[in-house]
Design a protein around this motif. Structure first.
Motif, mmCIF file in Angstrom:
data_model
loop_
_atom_site.group_PDB
_atom_site.id
_atom_site.type_symbol
_atom_site.label_atom_id
_atom_site.label_comp_id
_atom_site.label_asym_id
_atom_site.label_seq_id
_atom_site.Cartn_x
_atom_site.Cartn_y
_atom_site.Cartn_z
ATOM 1 N N UNK A 2 0.832 -1.196 0.000
ATOM 2 C CA UNK A 2 0.000 0.000 0.000
ATOM 3 C C UNK A 2 0.864 1.242 0.000
ATOM 4 N N UNK A 3 0.443 2.249 -0.724
ATOM 5 C CA UNK A 3 1.146 3.531 -0.670
ATOM 6 C C UNK A 3 0.949 4.103 0.712
ATOM 7 N N UNK A 4 1.897 4.899 1.169
ATOM 8 C CA UNK A 4 1.829 5.418 2.539
ATOM 9 C C UNK A 4 0.511 6.115 2.818
ATOM 10 N N UNK A 5 0.066 6.977 1.894
ATOM 11 C CA UNK A 5 -1.158 7.740 2.167
ATOM 12 C C UNK A 5 -2.357 6.826 2.343
ATOM 13 N N UNK A 6 -2.472 5.831 1.454
ATOM 14 C CA UNK A 6 -3.608 4.915 1.553
ATOM 15 C C UNK A 6 -3.500 4.060 2.807
ATOM 16 N N UNK A 7 -2.279 3.611 3.080
ATOM 17 C CA UNK A 7 -2.063 2.754 4.252
ATOM 18 C C UNK A 7 -2.389 3.479 5.542
ATOM 19 N N UNK A 8 -1.788 4.647 5.728
ATOM 20 C CA UNK A 8 -2.002 5.349 6.983
ATOM 21 C C UNK A 8 -3.391 5.969 7.067
ATOM 22 N N UNK A 9 -4.037 6.161 5.933
ATOM 23 C CA UNK A 9 -5.423 6.647 5.977
ATOM 24 C C UNK A 9 -6.302 5.591 6.635
ATOM 25 N N UNK A 10 -6.030 4.330 6.307
ATOM 26 C CA UNK A 10 -6.810 3.243 6.912
ATOM 27 C C UNK A 10 -6.570 3.170 8.405
ATOM 28 N N UNK A 11 -5.304 3.293 8.793
ATOM 29 C CA UNK A 11 -4.985 3.248 10.224
ATOM 30 C C UNK A 11 -5.557 4.456 10.946
ATOM 31 N N UNK A 12 -5.451 5.615 10.306
ATOM 32 C CA UNK A 12 -5.913 6.848 10.942
ATOM 33 C C UNK A 12 -7.422 6.854 11.128
ATOM 34 N N UNK A 325 11.503 4.507 0.416
ATOM 35 C CA UNK A 325 10.283 5.305 0.332
ATOM 36 C C UNK A 325 10.170 6.054 1.655
ATOM 37 N N UNK A 326 10.730 7.266 1.724
ATOM 38 C CA UNK A 326 10.790 8.000 2.997
ATOM 39 C C UNK A 326 9.446 8.133 3.705
ATOM 40 N N UNK A 327 8.369 8.302 2.926
ATOM 41 C CA UNK A 327 7.054 8.494 3.542
ATOM 42 C C UNK A 327 6.552 7.248 4.266
ATOM 43 N N UNK A 328 7.169 6.107 3.975
ATOM 44 C CA UNK A 328 6.739 4.874 4.630
ATOM 45 C C UNK A 328 7.601 4.546 5.845
ATOM 46 N N UNK A 329 8.574 5.388 6.140
ATOM 47 C CA UNK A 329 9.443 5.144 7.283
ATOM 48 C C UNK A 329 8.790 5.552 8.600
ATOM 49 N N UNK A 330 7.808 6.429 8.528
ATOM 50 C CA UNK A 330 7.209 6.935 9.760
ATOM 51 C C UNK A 330 5.824 7.502 9.483
ATOM 52 N N UNK A 331 5.086 7.686 10.548
ATOM 53 C CA UNK A 331 3.831 8.436 10.515
ATOM 54 C C UNK A 331 3.750 9.264 11.787
#
Length: 344
Positions: A2-12, A325-331
């Motif tokens: 999953x792309x970071x935005x889609x992935x973390x959107x689900x978690x968020x 993929x820097x955006x996937x290293x953290x949220x």
């Protein structure tokens, strides 16, 4: 993947329920018990984690936490990857190394905004030391090979014009084993965490040559702000357990807020006696030296990610940052909500 935005959107989406529903009606975390693997729990860099446990903040969030201490960061990582732990407490740089080998984990709350590390040479075993190039051919003790202390020592050596093969790095652990290795002459220099380094410094066992216990000192070694200790977990864990991750972030951020106003007496009462190394005054002196390195709100600065990537590339020439993929290293989503909740 999953792309970071889609992935973390689900978690968020799940974790946002915590803020929306209020403290009294907060949904229960998906997991009532969580195992956190850590390499060297007594190290100062993990003080926020220890306090969240000792002050009952994890339990207040509805999670029973088992913190399993391992002999080094590599063992803690292995426990996470083998499924023996849900979350790992370790250096932010570990997320880069793991992603580089296809293991996507993400930092979701930061404990330290600078590595609580220092480096010194033995005053007894290496009295002739004058400058970093003198480390050529010498033995340098680090907590574990591949650990943050190893990276820090290597960067200090590189700053003096030394190549990785010019120095012999030896794993000496932390706490008592690290002190014993230096005093026994097994190593000529040491890079380690607190409160070990303050003890060696006060006893006159070392001459300090690099100090990453301060923001300025860390910037001199790493070239910018260097995010340090954190909690990180596999992306799948964060996606499936957003309320659990939020509960963990809440507890850590709450301990960060507590630390901002805690006095010496508060610290001594909260920290387990086993972590004080038998000397409360020494422990407080070490805390005072590294206090500014402790994170304020659990959030990772974007500039810090760039610093970490540059440091990894310098530490390991074969490391390809362009594949990350820097955006996937953290949220910062979980820490941000925790910050709002506890007004950090």
């Amino acid at each position: 993947m999953l792309h970071r935005r889609a992935f973390f959107a689900a978690a968020a989406a799940g974790a946002a329920l915590v803020a929306a529903s209020g403290v009294r009606t907060q949904p229960r975390p998906e997991k009532s018990r969580v195992t956190i693997a850590v390499g060297g729990k007594a190290a100062f860099c993990h003080l926020p984690l220890t306090l969240a446990e000792q002050l009952g903040y994890f339990r207040a969030e509805g999670v029973e936490v088992d913190i399993v201490d391992h002999p080094g960061a590599v063992r803690a990582q292995q426990a996470l990857l083998n499924g023996q732990a849900d979350v790992c407490a370790g250096a932010f740089a570990h997320t880069l190394g793991l992603q580089a080998v296809g293991q996507h984990v993400a930092c979701f709350v930061l404990q330290g905004r600078a590595p609580l590390l220092a480096m010194g040479v033995s005053t007894r075993g290496f009295p002739a030391y004058q400058a970093v190039p003198d480390l050529r051919g010498r033995r340098v003790g680090v907590s574990a090979l591949g650990a943050s202390s190893h990276m820090t020592a290597a960067l200090v050596a590189a700053r003096g014009g030394l190549r990785p093969q010019d120095v012999q790095y030896m794993a000496v652990g932390t706490s008592a084993s690290a002190r014993a290795a230096l005093r026994a002459g097994e190593v000529d220099a040491i890079c380690n965490s607190e409160p070990v380094m303050t003890m060696l410094e006060q006893k006159g066992d070392i001459k300090l040559i690099a100090d990453c216990r301060t923001l300025r000192g860390a910037a001199e070694v790493f070239g910018g702000p260097m995010p340090a200790a954190c909690l990180y977990a596999p992306e799948d864990f964060l996606r499936r357990n957003p309320l659990t991750a939020q509960a963990l972030a809440n507890a850590v951020v709450r301990s960060l807020k507590w630390l901002q106003t805690a006095g010496p007496g508060d610290i001594i009462k909260a920290v387990p006696e086993s972590q004080l190394l038998g000397d409360r005054a020494l422990y407080l002196a070490a805390f005072d030296k590294g206090r500014e390195a402790i994170a304020l709100d659990g959030m990772v600065p974007a500039e810090g990610v760039r610093t970490a990537m540059a440091a990894m590339a310098a530490f390991e020439p074969a490391f390809k940052t362009d594949r990350l993929e820097p955006d996937r290293l953290y949220t910062n989503d979980f820490a941000r909500r925790a910050k709002e909740r506890y007004k950090v």
